[in-house]
Design a protein around this motif. Structure first.
Motif, PDB file in Angstrom:
ATOM      1  N   PRO A  32       0.804  -1.218   0.000  1.00 42.67           N
ATOM      2  CA  PRO A  32       0.000   0.000   0.000  1.00 42.67           C
ATOM      3  C   PRO A  32       0.841   1.275   0.000  1.00 42.67           C
ATOM      4  CG  PRO A  32      -0.134  -1.099   2.129  1.00 42.67           C
ATOM      5  CD  PRO A  32       0.593  -2.029   1.190  1.00 42.67           C
ATOM      6  N   GLN A  33       2.117   1.178   0.340  1.00 46.84           N
ATOM      7  CA  GLN A  33       3.005   2.342   0.337  1.00 46.84           C
ATOM      8  C   GLN A  33       3.908   2.334  -0.899  1.00 46.84           C
ATOM      9  OE1 GLN A  33       4.486   1.272   4.225  1.00 46.84           O
ATOM     10  NE2 GLN A  33       3.610   3.143   5.089  1.00 46.84           N
ATOM     11  N   HIS A  34       3.457   1.686  -1.963  1.00 48.46           N
ATOM     12  CA  HIS A  34       4.204   1.526  -3.207  1.00 48.46           C
ATOM     13  C   HIS A  34       4.857   2.844  -3.638  1.00 48.46           C
ATOM     14  CE1 HIS A  34       5.296  -0.096  -7.066  1.00 48.46           C
ATOM     15  NE2 HIS A  34       4.563   0.785  -7.704  1.00 48.46           N
ATOM     16  N   LEU A  35       6.173   2.790  -3.817  1.00 51.61           N
ATOM     17  CA  LEU A  35       6.987   3.908  -4.297  1.00 51.61           C
ATOM     18  C   LEU A  35       7.107   5.080  -3.323  1.00 51.61           C
ATOM     19  CD1 LEU A  35       5.733   4.089  -7.992  1.00 51.61           C
ATOM     20  CD2 LEU A  35       7.782   2.931  -7.126  1.00 51.61           C
ATOM     21  N   MET A  36       6.694   4.912  -2.079  1.00 49.25           N
ATOM     22  CA  MET A  36       6.666   6.040  -1.142  1.00 49.25           C
ATOM     23  C   MET A  36       7.629   5.859   0.035  1.00 49.25           C
ATOM     24  SD  MET A  36       4.723   8.126  -2.659  1.00 49.25           S
ATOM     25  CE  MET A  36       4.598   9.381  -1.404  1.00 49.25           C
ATOM     26  N   ALA A  37       8.841   5.398  -0.235  1.00 48.67           N
ATOM     27  CA  ALA A  37       9.845   5.269   0.832  1.00 48.67           C
ATOM     28  C   ALA A  37       9.984   6.610   1.544  1.00 48.67           C
ATOM     29  CB  ALA A  37      11.173   4.830   0.248  1.00 48.67           C
ATOM     30  N   PRO A  38      10.028   6.604   2.872  1.00 51.27           N
ATOM     31  CA  PRO A  38      10.011   7.860   3.631  1.00 51.27           C
ATOM     32  C   PRO A  38      11.304   8.662   3.612  1.00 51.27           C
ATOM     33  CG  PRO A  38      10.240   6.008   5.117  1.00 51.27           C
ATOM     34  CD  PRO A  38      10.004   5.435   3.746  1.00 51.27           C
ATOM     35  N   ASP A  39      12.413   8.025   3.226  1.00 51.84           N
ATOM     36  CA  ASP A  39      13.692   8.745   3.201  1.00 51.84           C
ATOM     37  C   ASP A  39      14.620   8.063   2.205  1.00 51.84           C
ATOM     38  OD1 ASP A  39      15.040   6.544   4.583  1.00 51.84           O
ATOM     39  OD2 ASP A  39      14.106   7.319   6.411  1.00 51.84           O
ATOM     40  N   ALA A  40      15.739   8.718   1.923  1.00 53.71           N
ATOM     41  CA  ALA A  40      16.673   8.219   0.918  1.00 53.71           C
ATOM     42  C   ALA A  40      17.288   6.877   1.319  1.00 53.71           C
ATOM     43  CB  ALA A  40      17.763   9.250   0.665  1.00 53.71           C
ATOM     44  N   GLN A  41      17.606   6.702   2.590  1.00 49.66           N
ATOM     45  CA  GLN A  41      18.203   5.430   3.015  1.00 49.66           C
ATOM     46  C   GLN A  41      17.226   4.272   2.807  1.00 49.66           C
ATOM     47  OE1 GLN A  41      20.556   3.305   6.663  1.00 49.66           O
ATOM     48  NE2 GLN A  41      19.371   5.080   7.197  1.00 49.66           N
ATOM     49  N   THR A  42      15.965   4.472   3.134  1.00 50.27           N
ATOM     50  CA  THR A  42      14.968   3.425   2.928  1.00 50.27           C
ATOM     51  C   THR A  42      14.819   3.128   1.442  1.00 50.27           C
ATOM     52  OG1 THR A  42      13.801   4.098   4.931  1.00 50.27           O
ATOM     53  CG2 THR A  42      12.559   2.776   3.357  1.00 50.27           C
ATOM     54  N   ALA A  94      15.701  19.175   2.916  1.00 50.33           N
ATOM     55  CA  ALA A  94      14.486  18.350   2.865  1.00 50.33           C
ATOM     56  C   ALA A  94      14.306  17.615   1.539  1.00 50.33           C
ATOM     57  CB  ALA A  94      13.261  19.215   3.145  1.00 50.33           C
ATOM     58  N   ALA A  95      15.030  18.034   0.506  1.00 52.36           N
ATOM     59  CA  ALA A  95      14.833  17.438  -0.817  1.00 52.36           C
ATOM     60  C   ALA A  95      16.086  16.780  -1.397  1.00 52.36           C
ATOM     61  CB  ALA A  95      14.325  18.498  -1.790  1.00 52.36           C
ATOM     62  N   HIS A  96      17.186  16.759  -0.661  1.00 52.11           N
ATOM     63  CA  HIS A  96      18.433  16.186  -1.179  1.00 52.11           C
ATOM     64  C   HIS A  96      19.136  15.375  -0.094  1.00 52.11           C
ATOM     65  CE1 HIS A  96      17.650  19.698  -3.727  1.00 52.11           C
ATOM     66  NE2 HIS A  96      18.145  18.940  -4.687  1.00 52.11           N
ATOM     67  N   ALA A  97      19.638  14.199  -0.486  1.00 56.42           N
ATOM     68  CA  ALA A  97      20.328  13.336   0.475  1.00 56.42           C
ATOM     69  C   ALA A  97      21.352  12.482  -0.260  1.00 56.42           C
ATOM     70  CB  ALA A  97      19.335  12.450   1.211  1.00 56.42           C
ATOM     71  N   THR A  98      22.315  11.972   0.492  1.00 55.19           N
ATOM     72  CA  THR A  98      23.288  11.016  -0.028  1.00 55.19           C
ATOM     73  C   THR A  98      23.309   9.793   0.887  1.00 55.19           C
ATOM     74  OG1 THR A  98      25.077  12.091   1.179  1.00 55.19           O
ATOM     75  CG2 THR A  98      24.797  12.721  -1.132  1.00 55.19           C
ATOM     76  N   VAL A  99      23.598   8.661   0.285  1.00 53.85           N
ATOM     77  CA  VAL A  99      23.735   7.411   1.029  1.00 53.85           C
ATOM     78  C   VAL A  99      24.981   6.704   0.504  1.00 53.85           C
ATOM     79  CG1 VAL A  99      22.708   5.181   1.638  1.00 53.85           C
ATOM     80  CG2 VAL A  99      21.233   7.182   1.303  1.00 53.85           C
ATOM     81  N   GLU A 100      25.917   6.418   1.406  1.00 57.92           N
ATOM     82  CA  GLU A 100      27.095   5.640   1.049  1.00 57.92           C
ATOM     83  C   GLU A 100      26.847   4.196   1.457  1.00 57.92           C
ATOM     84  OE1 GLU A 100      31.883   5.272   2.031  1.00 57.92           O
ATOM     85  OE2 GLU A 100      30.656   6.718   3.127  1.00 57.92           O
ATOM     86  N   PHE A 101      27.124   3.278   0.548  1.00 55.97           N
ATOM     87  CA  PHE A 101      26.866   1.864   0.836  1.00 55.97           C
ATOM     88  C   PHE A 101      27.877   0.975   0.126  1.00 55.97           C
ATOM     89  CE2 PHE A 101      24.670   2.601  -3.116  1.00 55.97           C
ATOM     90  CZ  PHE A 101      24.876   1.430  -3.843  1.00 55.97           C
ATOM     91  N   ARG A 122      14.140  14.488  -3.629  1.00 52.21           N
ATOM     92  CA  ARG A 122      12.730  14.310  -3.300  1.00 52.21           C
ATOM     93  C   ARG A 122      11.914  15.303  -4.121  1.00 52.21           C
ATOM     94  NH1 ARG A 122      10.061  14.289   2.727  1.00 52.21           N
ATOM     95  NH2 ARG A 122       8.021  13.578   2.037  1.00 52.21           N
ATOM     96  N   GLU A 123      10.959  14.774  -4.881  1.00 52.74           N
ATOM     97  CA  GLU A 123      10.075  15.599  -5.704  1.00 52.74           C
ATOM     98  C   GLU A 123       8.637  15.158  -5.486  1.00 52.74           C
ATOM     99  OE1 GLU A 123      11.400  15.201  -9.757  1.00 52.74           O
ATOM    100  OE2 GLU A 123      13.152  16.469  -9.398  1.00 52.74           O
ATOM    101  N   ASP A 124       7.763  16.117  -5.248  1.00 49.64           N
ATOM    102  CA  ASP A 124       6.341  15.832  -5.025  1.00 49.64           C
ATOM    103  C   ASP A 124       6.137  14.734  -3.978  1.00 49.64           C
ATOM    104  OD1 ASP A 124       5.572  17.766  -6.929  1.00 49.64           O
ATOM    105  OD2 ASP A 124       5.856  16.314  -8.553  1.00 49.64           O
ATOM    106  N   GLY A 125       6.947  14.766  -2.920  1.00 50.89           N
ATOM    107  CA  GLY A 125       6.803  13.817  -1.819  1.00 50.89           C
ATOM    108  C   GLY A 125       7.445  12.461  -2.044  1.00 50.89           C
TER     109      GLY A 125
END
Length: 134
Positions: A32-42, A94-101, A122-125
């Protein structure tokens, strides 16, 4: 979902979370949360799991239009994904993040290691993968 032999609990999600796939990355892939990960890491974790499971449509849908390839190829036969380690997650705003992995895999007995610092926007949520530095 595949169950472990010693327990009725679901096997851990491929992203490394102890929760089963449906409770973890599956909800971003198909739930039900398809495509709506809450943050960049998720989103990054769910994209790793999508690579493991050949969820190519999800990968394309979560790739920013400015850098998205026209298509992706499934994993070659015999590919085994060995694990994911998130080293760092930083929000620039609020709209830009980086994740090192680091993501590890094996193909035909040969080990491979992908170390990347990925950029997300992040664009349009919704969070999108933009690109990364190796």
């Amino acid at each position: 979902m595949k169950k472990t032999a010693k327990s009725s609990a679901p096997a851990p999600c491929p992203c490394g979370n102890a929760a089963g796939y449906e409770a973890c990355c599956g909800r971003w892939h198909h739930g039900p949360q398809h495509l709506m990960a809450p943050d960049a890491q998720t989103l990054m974790r769910s994209r790793y799991t999508a690579f493991v499971l050949d969820e190519l449509d999800y990968l394309l849908e979560t790739w920013h239009a400015s850098t998205r390839p026209a298509r992706l190829e499934a994993n070659p036969p015999g590919t085994k994904w060995l694990g994911l380690q998130v080293r760092r997650h930083e929000c620039q705003d609020a709209a830009h993040a980086t994740v090192e992995f680091v993501a590890r895999s094996r193909q035909g007995g040969r080990a491979s290691r992908l170390h990347e610092t990925s950029r997300f926007v992040r664009e349009d949520g919704r969070w999108f993968y933009v690109d990364g530095d190796f």
